[in-house]
Design a protein around this motif. Structure first.
Motif, mmCIF file in Angstrom:
data_model
loop_
_atom_site.group_PDB
_atom_site.id
_atom_site.type_symbol
_atom_site.label_atom_id
_atom_site.label_comp_id
_atom_site.label_asym_id
_atom_site.label_seq_id
_atom_site.Cartn_x
_atom_site.Cartn_y
_atom_site.Cartn_z
ATOM 1 N N LEU A 12 0.823 -1.206 0.000
ATOM 2 C CA LEU A 12 0.000 0.000 0.000
ATOM 3 C C LEU A 12 0.859 1.258 0.000
ATOM 4 C CD1 LEU A 12 -2.752 -1.025 2.558
ATOM 5 C CD2 LEU A 12 -2.999 -0.784 0.091
ATOM 6 N N LEU A 13 1.946 1.243 0.782
ATOM 7 C CA LEU A 13 2.812 2.415 0.835
ATOM 8 C C LEU A 13 3.491 2.663 -0.514
ATOM 9 C CD1 LEU A 13 4.385 1.904 4.355
ATOM 10 C CD2 LEU A 13 2.756 3.665 3.693
ATOM 11 N N ARG A 14 3.945 1.592 -1.174
ATOM 12 C CA ARG A 14 4.565 1.749 -2.491
ATOM 13 C C ARG A 14 3.568 2.269 -3.516
ATOM 14 N NH1 ARG A 14 6.450 -3.603 -2.301
ATOM 15 N NH2 ARG A 14 7.950 -3.634 -0.656
ATOM 16 N N MET A 15 2.340 1.758 -3.460
ATOM 17 C CA MET A 15 1.313 2.223 -4.389
ATOM 18 C C MET A 15 1.029 3.704 -4.171
ATOM 19 S SD MET A 15 -1.244 -1.090 -4.216
ATOM 20 C CE MET A 15 -2.671 -0.162 -4.681
ATOM 21 N N SER A 16 1.010 4.131 -2.920
ATOM 22 C CA SER A 16 0.763 5.531 -2.602
ATOM 23 C C SER A 16 1.891 6.411 -3.128
ATOM 24 C CB SER A 16 0.631 5.707 -1.088
ATOM 25 O OG SER A 16 0.531 7.061 -0.756
ATOM 26 N N GLU A 17 3.133 5.954 -2.956
ATOM 27 C CA GLU A 17 4.272 6.729 -3.461
ATOM 28 C C GLU A 17 4.234 6.853 -4.975
ATOM 29 O OE1 GLU A 17 7.740 4.807 -2.003
ATOM 30 O OE2 GLU A 17 7.634 5.788 -0.054
ATOM 31 N N ALA A 18 3.890 5.758 -5.653
ATOM 32 C CA ALA A 18 3.842 5.787 -7.111
ATOM 33 C C ALA A 18 2.761 6.731 -7.603
ATOM 34 C CB ALA A 18 3.594 4.380 -7.650
ATOM 35 N N THR A 19 1.666 6.815 -6.872
ATOM 36 C CA THR A 19 0.560 7.670 -7.273
ATOM 37 C C THR A 19 0.836 9.136 -6.980
ATOM 38 O OG1 THR A 19 -0.964 5.883 -6.776
ATOM 39 C CG2 THR A 19 -1.915 8.078 -6.951
ATOM 40 N N HIS A 20 1.421 9.417 -5.796
ATOM 41 C CA HIS A 20 1.551 10.794 -5.353
ATOM 42 C C HIS A 20 2.925 11.417 -5.575
ATOM 43 C CE1 HIS A 20 -2.398 10.493 -3.713
ATOM 44 N NE2 HIS A 20 -2.061 9.484 -2.927
ATOM 45 N N GLY A 21 3.907 10.631 -5.895
ATOM 46 C CA GLY A 21 5.236 11.191 -6.130
ATOM 47 C C GLY A 21 5.850 11.753 -4.867
ATOM 48 N N PRO A 29 4.765 17.774 2.535
ATOM 49 C CA PRO A 29 6.152 17.583 2.075
ATOM 50 C C PRO A 29 6.683 16.183 2.382
ATOM 51 C CG PRO A 29 6.047 19.200 3.866
ATOM 52 C CD PRO A 29 4.642 18.749 3.589
ATOM 53 N N GLN A 30 7.688 15.776 1.600
ATOM 54 C CA GLN A 30 8.268 14.433 1.701
ATOM 55 C C GLN A 30 8.787 14.087 3.101
ATOM 56 O OE1 GLN A 30 8.005 12.221 -0.590
ATOM 57 N NE2 GLN A 30 9.312 10.637 0.210
ATOM 58 N N PRO A 31 9.539 14.972 3.812
ATOM 59 C CA PRO A 31 10.038 14.580 5.147
ATOM 60 C C PRO A 31 8.909 14.221 6.117
ATOM 61 C CG PRO A 31 11.200 16.511 4.374
ATOM 62 C CD PRO A 31 10.086 16.254 3.406
ATOM 63 N N ARG A 33 5.993 13.014 5.312
ATOM 64 C CA ARG A 33 5.455 11.727 4.868
ATOM 65 C C ARG A 33 6.346 10.590 5.351
ATOM 66 N NH1 ARG A 33 4.650 10.624 -0.662
ATOM 67 N NH2 ARG A 33 3.147 9.115 0.070
ATOM 68 N N ARG A 34 7.672 10.791 5.281
ATOM 69 C CA ARG A 34 8.600 9.755 5.765
ATOM 70 C C ARG A 34 8.399 9.501 7.251
ATOM 71 N NH1 ARG A 34 13.569 11.779 2.705
ATOM 72 N NH2 ARG A 34 13.438 10.576 0.810
ATOM 73 N N GLN A 35 8.214 10.576 8.003
ATOM 74 C CA GLN A 35 8.008 10.441 9.436
ATOM 75 C C GLN A 35 6.720 9.657 9.711
ATOM 76 O OE1 GLN A 35 7.285 14.085 11.523
ATOM 77 N NE2 GLN A 35 7.663 13.178 13.520
ATOM 78 N N ARG A 36 5.647 10.010 9.018
ATOM 79 C CA ARG A 36 4.383 9.306 9.196
ATOM 80 C C ARG A 36 4.518 7.843 8.784
ATOM 81 N NH1 ARG A 36 -0.017 12.255 6.137
ATOM 82 N NH2 ARG A 36 -1.212 10.470 6.860
ATOM 83 N N ARG A 37 5.226 7.616 7.689
ATOM 84 C CA ARG A 37 5.431 6.246 7.217
ATOM 85 C C ARG A 37 6.208 5.430 8.253
ATOM 86 N NH1 ARG A 37 8.140 4.477 1.468
ATOM 87 N NH2 ARG A 37 7.839 2.267 1.780
ATOM 88 N N GLY A 38 7.239 6.043 8.838
ATOM 89 C CA GLY A 38 8.016 5.371 9.876
ATOM 90 C C GLY A 38 7.171 5.019 11.087
ATOM 91 N N LEU A 39 6.284 5.935 11.473
ATOM 92 C CA LEU A 39 5.395 5.665 12.601
ATOM 93 C C LEU A 39 4.429 4.525 12.281
ATOM 94 C CD1 LEU A 39 4.646 9.322 13.746
ATOM 95 C CD2 LEU A 39 6.062 7.619 14.911
#
Length: 103
Positions: A12-21, A29-31, A33-39
């Motif tokens: 799901l996370l990869r699909m979201s990245e591919a869709t949203h860039g 912003p990307q940082p 998103r990374r923090q949320r993804r890590g959590l």
């Protein structure tokens, strides 16, 4: 009848990245998103790809357990007596589970 196939969090996370860039649809912003993804990874117990490469496929309780590799190693290293004792133990546990479930 509708059937659903479970999807892993990583997928799901990869699909979201591919869709949203680089930014999410809400302009996040990307940082952040990374923090949320890590959590999310911590919450769901998902290992990063680096951790997955270090995972032991013979760890029977691990998420990357490989049945064929485990059995191959067991057949090579265990004595016939050990294999037979293990089978008897498994059959006994299975019988007990079946008897308990029928009550």
């Amino acid at each position: 009848s509708v059937s659903f196939r479970p999807v892993e969090v990583d997928t799901l996370l990869r699909m979201s990245e591919a869709t949203h860039g680089d930014e999410a649809s809400d302009g996040e912003p990307q940082p952040r998103r990374r923090q949320r993804r890590g959590l999310l990874r911590l919450y769901y117990g998902v290992k990063s790809e680096d951790d997955a490469s270090n995972a032991d496929p013979l760890d029977i309780d691990g998420p990357h357990f490989k049945t064929d590799a485990f059995l191959e190693k067991l057949y090579k290293e265990a004595s016939l007596r050990t294999l037979m004792d293990q089978e008897a133990s498994m059959v006994e546990r299975s019988s007990l589970s079946t008897a308990i479930c029928r009550r």
